[in-house]
Design a protein around this motif. Structure first.
Motif, PDB file in Angstrom:
ATOM      1  N   SER A  46     106.316 -17.485 -19.860  1.00  0.00           N
ATOM      2  CA  SER A  46     105.040 -17.366 -19.165  1.00  0.00           C
ATOM      3  C   SER A  46     105.237 -17.574 -17.674  1.00  0.00           C
ATOM      4  O   SER A  46     106.298 -18.012 -17.219  1.00  0.00           O
ATOM      5  CB  SER A  46     104.041 -18.402 -19.707  1.00  0.00           C
ATOM      6  N   ASP A  47     104.194 -17.259 -16.940  1.00  0.00           N
ATOM      7  CA  ASP A  47     104.170 -17.449 -15.494  1.00  0.00           C
ATOM      8  C   ASP A  47     104.162 -18.942 -15.188  1.00  0.00           C
ATOM      9  O   ASP A  47     103.357 -19.694 -15.738  1.00  0.00           O
ATOM     10  CB  ASP A  47     102.901 -16.773 -14.946  1.00  0.00           C
ATOM     11  N   TYR A  68     109.289 -18.015 -13.825  1.00  0.00           N
ATOM     12  CA  TYR A  68     109.088 -17.904 -15.264  1.00  0.00           C
ATOM     13  C   TYR A  68     109.642 -19.129 -15.981  1.00  0.00           C
ATOM     14  O   TYR A  68     110.640 -19.717 -15.550  1.00  0.00           O
ATOM     15  CB  TYR A  68     109.764 -16.642 -15.809  1.00  0.00           C
ATOM     16  N   LEU A  99     107.180 -11.662 -22.113  1.00  0.00           N
ATOM     17  CA  LEU A  99     105.810 -12.059 -21.807  1.00  0.00           C
ATOM     18  C   LEU A  99     104.860 -11.574 -22.902  1.00  0.00           C
ATOM     19  O   LEU A  99     103.969 -12.305 -23.345  1.00  0.00           O
ATOM     20  CB  LEU A  99     105.380 -11.478 -20.454  1.00  0.00           C
ATOM     21  N   ASP A 100     105.067 -10.322 -23.344  1.00  0.00           N
ATOM     22  CA  ASP A 100     104.233  -9.755 -24.403  1.00  0.00           C
ATOM     23  C   ASP A 100     104.371 -10.548 -25.701  1.00  0.00           C
ATOM     24  O   ASP A 100     103.411 -10.675 -26.465  1.00  0.00           O
ATOM     25  CB  ASP A 100     104.614  -8.292 -24.663  1.00  0.00           C
ATOM     26  N   THR A 144     109.823 -20.991 -20.276  1.00  0.00           N
ATOM     27  CA  THR A 144     109.594 -20.767 -21.697  1.00  0.00           C
ATOM     28  C   THR A 144     108.273 -21.402 -22.107  1.00  0.00           C
ATOM     29  O   THR A 144     107.715 -22.241 -21.404  1.00  0.00           O
ATOM     30  CB  THR A 144     110.741 -21.350 -22.540  1.00  0.00           C
ATOM     31  N   THR A 145     107.789 -21.006 -23.276  1.00  0.00           N
ATOM     32  CA  THR A 145     106.502 -21.483 -23.778  1.00  0.00           C
ATOM     33  C   THR A 145     106.691 -22.342 -25.028  1.00  0.00           C
ATOM     34  O   THR A 145     107.776 -22.354 -25.630  1.00  0.00           O
ATOM     35  CB  THR A 145     105.610 -20.288 -24.143  1.00  0.00           C
ATOM     36  N   GLY A 190     105.002 -13.689 -25.857  1.00  0.00           N
ATOM     37  CA  GLY A 190     104.558 -15.061 -25.668  1.00  0.00           C
ATOM     38  C   GLY A 190     105.686 -16.074 -25.635  1.00  0.00           C
ATOM     39  O   GLY A 190     105.458 -17.273 -25.806  1.00  0.00           O
TER      40      GLY A 190
END
Length: 201
Positions: free
Chosen positions: A143-144, A157, A137-138, A159-160, A140
């Motif tokens: 993400s939620d 959760y 999360l830190d 992926t971004t 990036g």
């Protein structure tokens, strides 16, 4: 006080119960519902709320770096806002370091099973993934993705776009075939390219 563990009952004093609940909240890394704590510890809401008041008062000490956050009937440990600048400074220096094996395994599971809860990730890995999830999360990379419509409403959760950019994909359909588990053993998913790609840019 009685705490049920592995089919046996153990007598606990309030200090022991406070320590157990503190450990649960820290290990969970997310909000835990009052009903879940009551069921897990075989305690009444009154007993759990009493312990929460003890923890809340303890964390109000200026020497403590954590705080107990309560939203309705859920509880979560969080860092104090006045310490955010220090935390960001540390994390900024850690951005250049590679992902640990635990983080790589966790990221692979999220990538192929998303949206997925921490509990599912823990079950697939066989160990707690709270710190690995926080690390991702830190960075990036995940993400939620909302909450699962289930008891406790656990966080989902995903992926971004940063994850796709880091591994060189434009969409999730480009990801290679991957058998997540075979008899409880995870296949390797090489994510070392994340660090290389980030450094080149």
């Amino acid at each position: 006080m009685i705490f049920k563990s592995e089919g046996r009952s153990k007598i606990l004093d309030s200090d022991e119960l406070t320590g157990i609940i503190e450990g649960i909240l820290f290990g969970a890394g997310e909000a835990i519902g009052l009903n879940d704590l009551c069921r897990c510890l075989d305690k009444s809401p009154l007993e759990i709320r009493f312990v929460m008041e003890i923890l809340k008062q303890d964390y109000q000490d200026k020497a403590r770096g954590m705080r107990l956050v309560q939203i309705k009937d859920t509880y979560q440990l969080s860092t104090k806002p006045e310490h955010y600048d220090y935390i960001r400074e540390v994390l900024k220096h850690k951005q250049s370091t590679g992902l640990s094996r635990a983080a790589q395994e966790t990221l692979a599971i999220v990538a192929y099973r998303q949206p997925v809860t921490r509990l599912v990730i823990d079950e697939l890995r066989g160990v707690s993934s709270s710190s690995a999830i926080q690390r991702l999360l830190d960075r990036g990379l995940i993400s939620d993705a909302g909450r699962l419509e289930a008891p406790g409403r656990p966080i989902l959760y995903k992926t971004t776009p940063e994850f796709l950019r880091s591994v060189g994909f434009t969409n999730l359909e480009e990801m290679p075939e991957f058998e997540v588990f075979s008899q409880g053993k995870q296949e390797q998913f090489d994510l070392n390219g994340i660090e290389t790609n980030n450094k080149q840019e």
